[in-house]
Scaffold this active site. Structure first.
Site, PDB file in Angstrom:
ATOM      1  N   TYR A 143       0.958  -0.916  -0.089  1.00  0.00           N
ATOM      2  CA  TYR A 143      -0.089   0.078   0.006  1.00  0.00           C
ATOM      3  C   TYR A 143       0.887   1.372   0.042  1.00  0.00           C
ATOM      4  CZ  TYR A 143      -3.603   3.148   1.613  1.00  0.00           C
ATOM      5  OH  TYR A 143      -4.627   4.275   1.575  1.00  0.00           O
ATOM      6  N   GLU A 145       4.136   1.757  -0.577  1.00  0.00           N
ATOM      7  CA  GLU A 145       4.990   1.888  -1.740  1.00  0.00           C
ATOM      8  C   GLU A 145       4.300   2.026  -3.114  1.00  0.00           C
ATOM      9  OE1 GLU A 145       7.920   2.968  -1.213  1.00  0.00           O
ATOM     10  OE2 GLU A 145       9.120   1.673  -0.090  1.00  0.00           O
ATOM     11  N   LYS A 147       1.447   3.669  -3.295  1.00  0.00           N
ATOM     12  CA  LYS A 147       0.821   4.842  -3.289  1.00  0.00           C
ATOM     13  C   LYS A 147       2.061   6.070  -3.586  1.00  0.00           C
ATOM     14  CE  LYS A 147      -3.598   4.958  -2.117  1.00  0.00           C
ATOM     15  NZ  LYS A 147      -4.732   5.523  -2.969  1.00  0.00           N
ATOM     16  N   ASN A 188     -14.035  -0.637  13.733  1.00  0.00           N
ATOM     17  CA  ASN A 188     -13.777  -1.712  14.703  1.00  0.00           C
ATOM     18  C   ASN A 188     -14.635  -1.531  15.921  1.00  0.00           C
ATOM     19  OD1 ASN A 188     -12.813  -3.736  13.123  1.00  0.00           O
ATOM     20  ND2 ASN A 188     -10.683  -3.935  14.318  1.00  0.00           N
ATOM     21  N   PHE A 189     -13.972  -0.152  16.751  1.00  0.00           N
ATOM     22  CA  PHE A 189     -14.602  -0.125  17.869  1.00  0.00           C
ATOM     23  C   PHE A 189     -15.653   0.252  18.092  1.00  0.00           C
ATOM     24  CE2 PHE A 189     -10.047   1.734  19.734  1.00  0.00           C
ATOM     25  CZ  PHE A 189      -9.396   0.669  19.527  1.00  0.00           C
ATOM     26  N   GLY A 205      -1.979   1.120  23.395  1.00  0.00           N
ATOM     27  CA  GLY A 205      -3.034   1.968  22.919  1.00  0.00           C
ATOM     28  C   GLY A 205      -2.399   3.628  23.013  1.00  0.00           C
ATOM     29  N   PRO A 273       2.399   2.682  12.282  1.00  0.00           N
ATOM     30  CA  PRO A 273       3.150   3.980  12.875  1.00  0.00           C
ATOM     31  C   PRO A 273       2.702   4.230  14.224  1.00  0.00           C
ATOM     32  CG  PRO A 273       2.084   3.897  10.651  1.00  0.00           C
ATOM     33  CD  PRO A 273       1.769   2.642  11.393  1.00  0.00           C
ATOM     34  N   ARG A 274       3.676   4.614  15.012  1.00  0.00           N
ATOM     35  CA  ARG A 274       3.797   5.072  16.328  1.00  0.00           C
ATOM     36  C   ARG A 274       2.875   6.471  16.430  1.00  0.00           C
ATOM     37  NH1 ARG A 274       3.434   2.265  19.907  1.00  0.00           N
ATOM     38  NH2 ARG A 274       3.755   4.203  21.242  1.00  0.00           N
TER      39      ARG A 274
HETATM   40  P1  NAD Z   1     -12.571   1.877   0.415  1.00  0.00           P
HETATM   41  O1  NAD Z   1     -11.868   0.621   0.553  1.00  0.00           O
HETATM   42  O2  NAD Z   1     -13.976   2.153   0.848  1.00  0.00           O
HETATM   43  O3  NAD Z   1     -12.759   2.141  -1.237  1.00  0.00           O
HETATM   44  C1  NAD Z   1     -11.868   2.025  -2.306  1.00  0.00           C
HETATM   45  C2  NAD Z   1     -12.800   1.630  -3.459  1.00  0.00           C
HETATM   46  O4  NAD Z   1     -11.890   1.238  -4.466  1.00  0.00           O
HETATM   47  C3  NAD Z   1     -13.632   0.290  -3.270  1.00  0.00           C
HETATM   48  O5  NAD Z   1     -15.071   0.717  -3.588  1.00  0.00           O
HETATM   49  C4  NAD Z   1     -13.120  -0.657  -3.962  1.00  0.00           C
HETATM   50  O6  NAD Z   1     -14.060  -1.748  -4.598  1.00  0.00           O
HETATM   51  C5  NAD Z   1     -12.505   0.076  -4.984  1.00  0.00           C
HETATM   52  N1  NAD Z   1     -11.270  -0.672  -5.841  1.00  0.00           N
HETATM   53  C6  NAD Z   1     -10.413  -1.269  -5.243  1.00  0.00           C
HETATM   54  N2  NAD Z   1      -9.433  -1.844  -6.288  1.00  0.00           N
HETATM   55  C7  NAD Z   1     -10.160  -1.416  -7.437  1.00  0.00           C
HETATM   56  C8  NAD Z   1      -9.691  -1.557  -8.759  1.00  0.00           C
HETATM   57  N3  NAD Z   1      -8.297  -2.304  -9.146  1.00  0.00           N
HETATM   58  N4  NAD Z   1     -10.368  -1.146  -9.795  1.00  0.00           N
HETATM   59  C9  NAD Z   1     -11.537  -0.396  -9.429  1.00  0.00           C
HETATM   60  N5  NAD Z   1     -11.886  -0.105  -8.209  1.00  0.00           N
HETATM   61  C10 NAD Z   1     -11.243  -0.785  -7.096  1.00  0.00           C
HETATM   62  O7  NAD Z   1     -11.594   2.967   0.778  1.00  0.00           O
HETATM   63  P2  NAD Z   1     -11.726   4.327   1.187  1.00  0.00           P
HETATM   64  O8  NAD Z   1     -11.439   4.811   2.552  1.00  0.00           O
HETATM   65  O9  NAD Z   1     -13.099   5.077   0.547  1.00  0.00           O
HETATM   66  O10 NAD Z   1     -10.405   4.966   0.357  1.00  0.00           O
HETATM   67  C11 NAD Z   1     -10.571   5.510  -1.053  1.00  0.00           C
HETATM   68  C12 NAD Z   1      -9.306   6.134  -1.342  1.00  0.00           C
HETATM   69  O11 NAD Z   1      -8.696   7.309  -0.318  1.00  0.00           O
HETATM   70  C13 NAD Z   1      -8.140   5.190  -1.419  1.00  0.00           C
HETATM   71  O12 NAD Z   1      -7.372   5.308  -2.512  1.00  0.00           O
HETATM   72  C14 NAD Z   1      -7.447   5.247  -0.032  1.00  0.00           C
HETATM   73  O13 NAD Z   1      -5.990   4.705  -0.200  1.00  0.00           O
HETATM   74  C15 NAD Z   1      -7.471   6.754   0.023  1.00  0.00           C
HETATM   75  N6  NAD Z   1      -7.232   7.030   1.649  1.00  0.00           N
HETATM   76  C16 NAD Z   1      -8.209   6.600   2.437  1.00  0.00           C
HETATM   77  C17 NAD Z   1      -7.900   7.157   3.856  1.00  0.00           C
HETATM   78  C18 NAD Z   1      -9.257   6.664   4.908  1.00  0.00           C
HETATM   79  O14 NAD Z   1      -8.800   6.902   5.964  1.00  0.00           O
HETATM   80  N7  NAD Z   1     -10.384   6.155   4.549  1.00  0.00           N
HETATM   81  C19 NAD Z   1      -6.705   7.446   4.201  1.00  0.00           C
HETATM   82  C20 NAD Z   1      -5.624   7.617   3.262  1.00  0.00           C
HETATM   83  C21 NAD Z   1      -6.135   7.637   2.055  1.00  0.00           C
HETATM   84  N1  UDP Z   2      -6.116  -0.584  15.935  1.00  0.00           N
HETATM   85  C1  UDP Z   2      -6.773  -0.943  17.245  1.00  0.00           C
HETATM   86  N2  UDP Z   2      -7.660  -1.838  17.189  1.00  0.00           N
HETATM   87  C2  UDP Z   2      -8.204  -2.234  16.199  1.00  0.00           C
HETATM   88  C3  UDP Z   2      -7.875  -1.607  14.865  1.00  0.00           C
HETATM   89  C4  UDP Z   2      -6.721  -0.855  14.899  1.00  0.00           C
HETATM   90  O1  UDP Z   2      -5.786  -0.779  18.145  1.00  0.00           O
HETATM   91  O2  UDP Z   2      -9.342  -3.070  16.390  1.00  0.00           O
HETATM   92  C5  UDP Z   2      -5.091   0.501  15.818  1.00  0.00           C
HETATM   93  C6  UDP Z   2      -3.964   0.086  14.760  1.00  0.00           C
HETATM   94  O3  UDP Z   2      -3.010  -0.858  15.262  1.00  0.00           O
HETATM   95  C7  UDP Z   2      -3.405   1.643  14.599  1.00  0.00           C
HETATM   96  C8  UDP Z   2      -4.601   2.465  14.685  1.00  0.00           C
HETATM   97  O4  UDP Z   2      -5.586   1.601  15.517  1.00  0.00           O
HETATM   98  O5  UDP Z   2      -2.426   1.961  15.528  1.00  0.00           O
HETATM   99  C9  UDP Z   2      -5.316   2.931  13.302  1.00  0.00           C
HETATM  100  O6  UDP Z   2      -5.625   1.744  12.695  1.00  0.00           O
HETATM  101  P1  UDP Z   2      -6.194   1.761  11.235  1.00  0.00           P
HETATM  102  O7  UDP Z   2      -6.123   0.493  10.856  1.00  0.00           O
HETATM  103  O8  UDP Z   2      -7.563   2.319  11.374  1.00  0.00           O
HETATM  104  O9  UDP Z   2      -5.429   2.861  10.413  1.00  0.00           O
HETATM  105  P2  UDP Z   2      -3.961   2.989  10.031  1.00  0.00           P
HETATM  106  O10 UDP Z   2      -3.103   2.158  10.872  1.00  0.00           O
HETATM  107  O11 UDP Z   2      -3.862   2.659   8.583  1.00  0.00           O
HETATM  108  O12 UDP Z   2      -3.662   4.440  10.467  1.00  0.00           O
END
Ligand code: NAD
Ligand code: UDP
Length: 311
Positions: A143, A145, A147, A188-189, A205, A273-274
């Site tokens: 994810y 790399e 991105k 999750n929570f 935590g 990540p911390r």
């Molecule tokens: P999500 O998983 O709900 O949405 C991603 C969508 O992309 C899904 O509908 C999935 O079916 C579709 N998809 C996956 N692979 C595909 C492919 N090869 N072709 C066509 N469709 C495909 O996730 P989200 O939280 O809505 O994230 C949307 C975007 O925002 C992602 O690119 C993600 O990396 C970025 N993003 C999200 C967060 C967050 O906290 N939600 C944080 C940082 C970046």
């Molecule tokens: N996390 C947790 N319990 C869970 C799910 C996630 O303690 O049931 C922690 C996870 O280890 C991370 C933070 O919550 O430290 C955020 O996790 P998430 O997967 O939501 O996002 P990301 O790590 O990609 O920021």
């Protein structure tokens, strides 16, 4: 305008499609439904300006559009680690295909990048000029790399082919339409608390995250897409108010007072990540944008969404 949203049936994409339709644009939502769900876009299908196409962006796409938001990519660790090779392909081949489409149509194209490009950061909060600390061979690398490479492709198409690009780095975002079992911490929570299951904190935590409500993000995305051609980013879009994961667990329990759930501690996943918190001075300066919705307000709406899902 005719606007393509890849990943439009996912969590963020579905909110974006809805908002673009409200602004009277034509929206083409492209999604392979890997983590997305047709229910997220069900209410939009009645709108004549909305079209859904089931397609995987690792394959070329030939359509005529004026703007592209490239969001397709699974975003939660359990989903992007399920088929890591496909995750990298989606980020890299997907970006090449969407950039090729933008090059042919001369459409402005926005990439949904991520705070994960900073990895486990030594700089806190993270400004855009920090290059990050990412493990290239770990379980999160497909994810992170992927991105990072997509960002490289966007900037090379910009320099080499004069493409009109926009790159945003999204920090942890939550809200309705999140996948209930996607393993991300907020969903999750809330799901655990609603079902009286143990609240699973990974590690002790004390790791931190900064949580942005999805409506704030959508405003930032639109502001970036509308901004002057000169400003290509990358720009951080996130809420700079930082919480420990333990504080989040306690807040969720406080907001679901009938829950009988107890907090338990589990092993911290590899390369977790911390700490993470965006420096948003660039977004404030260039886009006049900052998040407005406080965690508690956003959690109320998200808890209500998950409660209704259970009915
Ligand atoms: P999500 O998983 O709900 O949405 C991603 C969508 O992309 C899904 O509908 C999935 O079916 C579709 N998809 C996956 N692979 C595909 C492919 N090869 N072709 C066509 N469709 C495909 O996730 P989200 O939280 O809505 O994230 C949307 C975007 O925002 C992602 O690119 C993600 O990396 C970025 N993003 C999200 C967060 C967050 O906290 N939600 C944080 C940082 C970046
Ligand atoms: N996390 C947790 N319990 C869970 C799910 C996630 O303690 O049931 C922690 C996870 O280890 C991370 C933070 O919550 O430290 C955020 O996790 P998430 O997967 O939501 O996002 P990301 O790590 O990609 O920021």
């Amino acid at each position: 305008m005719k606007i393509l949203v890849t990943g439009g049936a996912g969590f963020i994409g579905s909110h974006l499609c809805k908002r673009l339709l409200k602004d009277d644009h034509e929206v083409l939502c492209v999604d392979n439904l890997f983590t997305g769900n047709k229910n997220n876009i069900l209410e939009l299908t009645e709108n004549k300006k909305f079209e859904f196409l089931r397609h995987d962006i690792t394959f070329p796409l030939y359509v005529e559009v004026d703007q592209i938001y490239n969001l397709a990519c699974p975003a939660s660790p359990i989903h992007y680690q399920f088929d890591p090779v496909q995750t990298t392909k989606t980020s890299v081949h997907g970006a090449i295909n969407m950039l090729g489409l933008a090059k042919r149509t001369r459409a402005r194209i926005l990439q949904a990048s991520t705070s994960e490009v900073y990895g486990d950061p030594e700089v806190h909060p993270q400004p855009e000029n920090y290059w990050g600390r990412v493990n290239p061979i770990g379980i999160r690398s497909c994810y992170d790399e992927g991105k990072r490479c997509a960002e490289t492709l966007f900037f090379d198409y910009h320099r080499q082919h004069k493409l009109d690009i926009k790159v945003i780095r999204i920090f942890n975002t939550y809200g309705p339409n999140m996948h209930p079992n996607d393993g991300r911490v907020v969903s999750n929570f809330i799901m655990q608390a609603l079902h009286n299951k143990n609240i699973t904190i990974y590690g002790d935590g004390s790791q931190t995250r900064s949580f942005q409500y999805v409506d704030d993000l959508i405003c930032g995305m639109l502001a970036m897409m509308k901004s002057s051609k000169r400003f290509v980013g990358p720009v951080n879009l996130g809420n700079p108010v930082e919480f420990t994961i333990k504080e989040l667990a306690e807040k969720v329990l406080e907001m679901i007072p009938e829950s009988k759930s107890k907090i338990i501690f589990k092993k911290l996943p590899q390369d977790d990540p911390r700490k993470r918190k965006p420096d948003i001075s660039l977004a404030k300066k260039e886009l006049n944008w900052e998040p407005k919705i406080k965690l508690e307000e956003g959690l109320i709406k998200t808890i209500e969404y998950f409660r209704n899902l259970n009915k």
